[in-house]
Design an enzyme around this catalytic site. Sequence first.
Site, PDB file in Angstrom:
ATOM      1  N   GLN A 190       1.591  -5.070   1.964  1.00 26.94           N
ATOM      2  CA  GLN A 190       1.043  -3.906   1.355  1.00 26.94           C
ATOM      3  C   GLN A 190      -0.370  -4.180   0.871  1.00 26.94           C
ATOM      4  OE1 GLN A 190       2.437  -0.983   1.371  1.00 26.94           O
ATOM      5  NE2 GLN A 190       4.260  -1.225   2.191  1.00 26.94           N
ATOM      6  N   TYR A 218      12.861  -1.875   9.659  1.00 27.20           N
ATOM      7  CA  TYR A 218      11.337  -2.420   9.514  1.00 27.20           C
ATOM      8  C   TYR A 218      11.109  -2.925   8.133  1.00 27.20           C
ATOM      9  CZ  TYR A 218      11.109   1.873  12.665  1.00 27.20           C
ATOM     10  OH  TYR A 218      11.293   2.709  13.642  1.00 27.20           O
ATOM     11  N   ASN A 223       9.870  -6.421   1.164  1.00 31.40           N
ATOM     12  CA  ASN A 223       9.229  -5.552  -0.061  1.00 31.40           C
ATOM     13  C   ASN A 223      10.172  -4.574  -0.655  1.00 31.40           C
ATOM     14  OD1 ASN A 223       6.832  -5.014  -1.483  1.00 31.40           O
ATOM     15  ND2 ASN A 223       6.927  -3.303  -0.499  1.00 31.40           N
ATOM     16  N   GLU A 239      14.087  -6.583  10.992  1.00 32.82           N
ATOM     17  CA  GLU A 239      12.787  -6.869  11.093  1.00 32.82           C
ATOM     18  C   GLU A 239      12.456  -7.794  12.443  1.00 32.82           C
ATOM     19  OE1 GLU A 239       8.835  -7.281  11.289  1.00 32.82           O
ATOM     20  OE2 GLU A 239      10.000  -6.149   9.742  1.00 32.82           O
ATOM     21  N   ASP A 299      10.470   2.789   6.721  1.00 29.33           N
ATOM     22  CA  ASP A 299       8.991   2.606   6.424  1.00 29.33           C
ATOM     23  C   ASP A 299       8.493   2.171   7.986  1.00 29.33           C
ATOM     24  OD1 ASP A 299       6.395   2.353   5.566  1.00 29.33           O
ATOM     25  OD2 ASP A 299       6.946   0.601   4.697  1.00 29.33           O
ATOM     26  N   CYS A 324       2.860   6.079   6.171  1.00 31.81           N
ATOM     27  CA  CYS A 324       1.653   5.664   6.340  1.00 31.81           C
ATOM     28  C   CYS A 324       0.689   6.657   6.909  1.00 31.81           C
ATOM     29  CB  CYS A 324       1.330   4.380   6.623  1.00 31.81           C
ATOM     30  SG  CYS A 324       1.775   3.870   8.265  1.00 31.81           S
ATOM     31  N   GLU A 358      -0.508   7.938   2.291  1.00 35.55           N
ATOM     32  CA  GLU A 358       0.812   7.396   2.233  1.00 35.55           C
ATOM     33  C   GLU A 358       1.710   8.553   1.400  1.00 35.55           C
ATOM     34  OE1 GLU A 358       2.808   3.241   3.005  1.00 35.55           O
ATOM     35  OE2 GLU A 358       0.869   3.675   3.071  1.00 35.55           O
TER      36      GLU A 358
END
Length: 366
Positions: A190, A218, A223, A239, A299, A324, A358
């Site tokens: 990020q 994802y 995070n 991921e 995300d 995003c 975002e």
Amino acid sequence: MTPEHLPTEQYEAQLAEKVVRLQSMMAPFSDLVPEVFRSPVSHYRMRAEFRIWHDGDDLYHIIFDQQTKSRIRVDSFPAASELINQLMTAMIAGVRNNPVLRHKLFQIDYLTTLSNQAVVSLLYHKKLDDEWRQEAEALRDALRAQNLNVHLIGRATKTKIELDQDYIDERLPVAGKEMIYRQVENSFTQPNAAMNIQMLEWALDVTKGSKGDLLELYCGNGNFSLALARNFDRVLATEIAKPSVAAAQYNIAANHIDNVQIIRMAAEEFTQAMNGVREFNRLQGIDLKSYQCETIFVDPPRSGLDSETEKMVQAYPRILYISCNPETLCKNLETLSQTHKVERLALFDQFPYTHHMECGVLLTAK
């Protein structure tokens, strides 16, 4: 806005314009007023990349104007962390008069943390050898003598030289708990750390009192999944990028979390596995049917969710979607709103003074 000047006096106006724009885009799906999360007005970016321009005996950082493609000299960059600004000056001073380090150097990438650690990558159009390593080690030692906690990396075609390590460890205060996140050079992290804290705390708030397990697609370096683990019985996360999966596994151990399982596979593959279309060796020993996932967290990249993943997420009572790119979010909502309604809506000013937004939505089954 120029690279060396931020119009901080316009911060409120640019944020207000984004709120109006997001509300307008979301109008077909919700009449909610967005919860608005503000960025610091300067020094908010924790990473930056610059091309290096050689001008006679001089050299300096440049960026290219997005419209005209003309180059712009950048000696300071107030959008970036104070540590990046210190390093920009120190790196140019250290490289300018060093023939080995400056020859064919074309780019420098900076990655920093709120905990004041940095990885700096020097990119070259030449082969890197032992002489380069010796000069780079001397530069690293000189930077550390200036109290700069920095790791240097050299990159060239099919070459990567780490002088020490290619990662740094970020420490973020998230809802009363310090979270440790390993961040690996050349992997996604990020960019706005202060905003990331607010995003994590918002995600925790909207999932308070959750039942069952969480599925995340994802997940990057973990995070969100690690921060959200405290709100769920178990977390199953996917991921595809190997360095991110390795960082996520480290972060699970560093944060003493025992209810998160990371699987290395693409969201599309996981959809096939969940639907029983294909079996994957990577899932051996993981009983997908034992997970009671009431909530799915996505995300996705700027392109949004593909149509198969859209269908898959509709099977979950609650969908937490961080976007995003609100345009692709709205495209996904054309499908998702057939089965779910928007319960919460947030705007995160991740990239001040740009048109980028975002946002986050919590969707619940109708």
